[in-house]
Scaffold this active site. Structure first.
Site, PDB file in Angstrom:
ATOM      1  N   SER A 272       0.839  -1.195   0.000  1.00 28.96           N
ATOM      2  CA  SER A 272       0.000   0.000   0.000  1.00 28.96           C
ATOM      3  C   SER A 272       0.871   1.241   0.000  1.00 28.96           C
ATOM      4  O   SER A 272       2.017   1.224   0.457  1.00 28.96           O
ATOM      5  CB  SER A 272      -0.898   0.022   1.237  1.00 28.96           C
ATOM      6  N   ASP A 273       0.331   2.345  -0.514  1.00 30.49           N
ATOM      7  CA  ASP A 273       0.938   3.623  -0.197  1.00 30.49           C
ATOM      8  C   ASP A 273       0.610   3.923   1.267  1.00 30.49           C
ATOM      9  O   ASP A 273      -0.155   3.208   1.920  1.00 30.49           O
ATOM     10  CB  ASP A 273       0.415   4.710  -1.139  1.00 30.49           C
ATOM     11  N   TYR A 274       1.190   4.980   1.785  1.00 32.14           N
ATOM     12  CA  TYR A 274       1.138   5.298   3.203  1.00 32.14           C
ATOM     13  C   TYR A 274      -0.304   5.364   3.706  1.00 32.14           C
ATOM     14  O   TYR A 274      -1.064   6.244   3.321  1.00 32.14           O
ATOM     15  CB  TYR A 274       1.839   6.637   3.428  1.00 32.14           C
ATOM     16  N   THR A 275      -0.675   4.393   4.535  1.00 30.95           N
ATOM     17  CA  THR A 275      -1.999   4.279   5.179  1.00 30.95           C
ATOM     18  C   THR A 275      -3.152   4.242   4.177  1.00 30.95           C
ATOM     19  O   THR A 275      -4.285   4.606   4.506  1.00 30.95           O
ATOM     20  CB  THR A 275      -2.256   5.416   6.201  1.00 30.95           C
TER      21      THR A 275
END
Length: 729
Positions: A272-275
């Site tokens: 995933s990208d950040y969160t």
């Protein structure tokens, strides 16, 4: 280099058989590396832990990867805890956002794409990998391969522009450069094409916004650079923040599983990208954190970055049967297989050598490469009256907020650059002048980036009157481009425009140096300057590279990877737009596709750029009037250097499909070649166009060619050239 993950690695299967559910889930978690010096202020805080907590989680086998910390010594300690103190001894992946340089900073990717030299990007990515792995990293979250057709979007600076063919070539080159020829080598850096997918198509150019897109545009424009990157050997993919037609990309089963895994047979891991999994709740796509976890994991997201959702919710989801154990095992198998592929099971301390980190023997070569990459990225838009190159004995006024600045030299997403080595414009110009001529260079700021300076414009005007030529260093502050930096007006800050108008009023010839992370809408004195150079954010060697071009030691060879519009209101604007039923032609009434204020054209089109000698193109010629569905056509033109200096010319091949089951673009780049031409030289530049290059996603949803008439141009830009026609049988 082909993908070489081996899912059947016996060590992976042995580990899987021994792991608890919590340990399996642990391998799917990535968290901020707070043990080592950490890049601050690059993401919002979420699930923050201190160094002791991070090491305790590593010891408990609850961490698969750490990111954005650097340093070989402390990296070895992290790995020692993972290998010697955790129950199963599984090494940790150490990752970071290393986008366009580590200690040595290269041009922003958009700028480097202006070189039209994928081989150059491969070399700078290779140098970046050498420095990053020496600093204790295995993995980078790059390259960004998003196609950006709206210049309001700030993250266009991280990609290769508006064209799919150019973007695909640079995507593959950067993957090859980062990873090198052997994934197990100490200087191989695992690449991660991002952001999957269509992030560059966010509505209104607003970062994180929604995406409404046709299947044809998705498959023909935005997906090919990812396929090129994976075919080049990338073993990780990062998901995008945006939704696509209502389904968030980070929980999109059709794309992450149906396309990526089943159709493309991608064997690596999806992170995933950040969160991004956390944000499924804010999207309104997931009811709560548990539901977000179920949806993201079920769609095919293997590794969760920073949210902590997988650790918090996956064990219970497995226990309830909502997530099958077999699906959990498959995700863990992919993560462990990537670790095996890069050699961590054979050498957990790979790329964690303090002696290598302290070795500076590569710096001279990397600085030379940074200088060459920077000057090859510069685009000369305009050169009226041959004001460039400058004479070294001329009286020069270097004016503008970027003249002495080194704080806005890197461009976005530079976390670890060695600022002590950055070369400002003034330093570069002074170094290029003979010792006795440095007094002929007068430097005046004129204004700051966004604010006036008391007496600044007056001092700039006075310097301009004393000079034979003014070099005006203007542009966007560095923070204007990159993540979360969307703009409604892609113009210069008003104070800089005012400075330009005042200096231009002196009548002294003006050379504008633009520092920018996107295409700009140029106005007034800037638009009308005698010479305009697009210098992007060029990195460590900015001053020297710009001086090389200004004084003619290097003839500019960059070409625009994005269209420069007349006005911000034209956005989104891109050269390969579909035809309209009312095109703007001279024989039509006012009821045509245009704006009241401007024509439906670019101020400077995609592919445009000048050198220090005029280059002339003859008409396009094709080898045959008809091409078979599986055939190859040759297209060529005679290209001539009509000047007295050698130049590098980017020769471009464009095609237009006259009639299709879906409306076709007015032109599409199919190939390009950069050639060196000596004074007076003429050369026949030939391209081989395969019929398969004419394929597109047809109205029936299938990808393929359609018979019919086509036009081909061998030309210096997307709006130039004389076409030749041919038929696809």
């Amino acid at each position: 280099m082909p993908n070489d993950v081996k899912p059947a690695d016996p060590r992976v299967e042995t580990l899987l058989a021994r792991m608890t559910v919590e340990e399996k889930v642990g391998q799917l978690g990535m968290f901020a590396d707070m043990v080592r010096p950490f890049a601050p202020d690059v993401n919002p805080e979420a699930n923050v832990r201190n160094a002791g907590e991070v090491l305790e989680q590593v010891r408990a086998g609850r961490v698969g990867a750490l990111f954005n910390g650097v340093g070989a010594v402390q990296g070895r300690e992290i790995q020692r805890v993972a290998v010697e103190e955790s129950r199963l001894g599984i090494p940790v992946l150490l990752a970071a956002d290393v986008i366009h340089g580590m200690r040595t900073v290269f041009p922003i990717p958009l700028g480097e794409a202006a070189s039209f030299e994928p081989a150059l990007a491969e070399r700078t990515a290779r140098a970046t990998a050498v420095e990053a792995t020496a600093a204790g990293l295995h993995w980078t979250f790059a390259p960004a391969v998003d196609i950006a057709r709206d210049q309001r979007w700030g993250r266009g600076a991280e990609g290769a522009g508006e064209d799919t063919v150019l973007g695909s070539a640079f995507a593959a080159a950067r993957v090859r450069g980062f990873q090198g020829g052997d994934l197990r080598a100490a200087d191989s850096l695992l690449a991660t094409p991002k952001h999957f997918v269509a992030y560059g198509a966010v509505a209104a150019g607003m970062d994180y916004n929604y995406v409404e897109i046709s299947e044809g545009t998705l498959h023909d424009v935005h997906l090919p650079p990812f396929k090129a990157a994976l075919d080049a050997g990338a073993l990780a993919v990062m998901t995008a923040f945006n939704d696509i037609n209502g389904v968030p990309a980070s929980a999109n089963h059709a794309l992450l599983t149906g396309l990526l895994r089943e159709q493309w047979q991608f064997p690596g891991l999806v992170v995933s990208d950040y969160t991004a999994d956390m944000e499924l709740v804010a999207h309104g796509y997931a009811e709560d954190d548990r539901d977000a976890t179920r949806r993201a994991f079920g769609a095919g997201m293997d590794m969760s970055m920073q949210s902590g959702f997988y650790a918090a919710h996956l064990p219970a989801l497995v226990e309830s049967g909502e997530v099958p154990m077999a699906a959990l095992d498959e995700a863990v198998r992919r993560v462990l297989s990537v670790k095996a592929a890069i050699g961590l099971f054979d050498d957990p301390y790979r790329s964690l050598d303090p002696a290598r980190e302290s070795d500076t023997s590569h710096l001279a070569a990397h600085e030379a490469l940074a200088r060459d990459a920077a000057r090859r990225s510069i685009v000369l838009l305009r050169n009226e009256g041959g004001v460039l190159p400058l004479r070294r004995d001329a009286r020069i006024a270097l004016v503008g907020p970027f003249a002495r600045d080194t704080d806005n030299i890197e461009g976005c997403w530079t976390l670890f650059g060695d600022r002590s080595r950055y070369v400002a414009l003034e330093a570069g110009l002074r170094a290029a002048l003979p010792a006795g001529a440095t007094a002929s260079l007068e430097v005046v700021d004129g204004c700051s980036m966004e604010e006036a300076i008391d007496g600044g414009i007056e001092a700039a005007v006075a310097a301009a009157r004393r000079a034979e030529v003014v070099v005006l260093a203007l542009g966007e502050p560095q923070r204007y481009s990159g993540e979360a930096q969307s703009r409604t007006r892609i113009t210069l800050p008003p104070v800089q425009q005012a400075l330009a108008e005042a200096v231009a009023a002196t009548g002294t010839p003006l050379v504008v140096l633009l520092r920018n992370g996107r295409a700009l809408a140029l106005e007034g004195a800037v638009r009308d300057a005698a010479a305009i150079l697009v210098t992007w954010f060029l990195g460590s060697q900015t001053g020297h590279a710009v001086a090389d071009v200004l004084f003619g030691d290097y003839s500019p060879s960059g070409r625009l990877p994005v269209s420069f519009p007349h006005d911000s209101g034209q956005q989104p604007f891109f050269y390969n737009h579909p035809r309209t039923g009312r095109p703007e032609t001279p024989d039509m009434s006012e009821f045509k596709a245009r704006w009241r204020e401007y024509p439906n054209t670019a101020l400077y089109p995609f592919g445009h750029g000048l050198g220090y000698a005029p280059v002339e193109y003859g008409p396009t010629v094709v080898s045959a009037p008809v091409i078979a569905p599986d055939g190859v056509l040759e297209a060529w033109a005679t290209v001539s250097n009509r000047g007295t200096r050698a130049v590098e010319e980017v020769v471009q091949l464009y095609v237009h499909d006259r009639v299709g089951s879906r409306v076709r673009p007015v032109r599409e780049l199919k190939d390009f070649r950069k050639i060196v031409m000596q004074p007076g030289e003429s050369r026949e530049v030939r391209f081989h166009l395969q019929a398969a290059q004419l394929a597109f996603t047809r109205a029936d949803g299938r990808f393929g060619v359609e018979p019919g008439r086509f036009d081909a141009w061998v030309a210096p830009s997307a709006t130039a050239g004389t076409p030749a026609g041919f038929t696809l049988a």
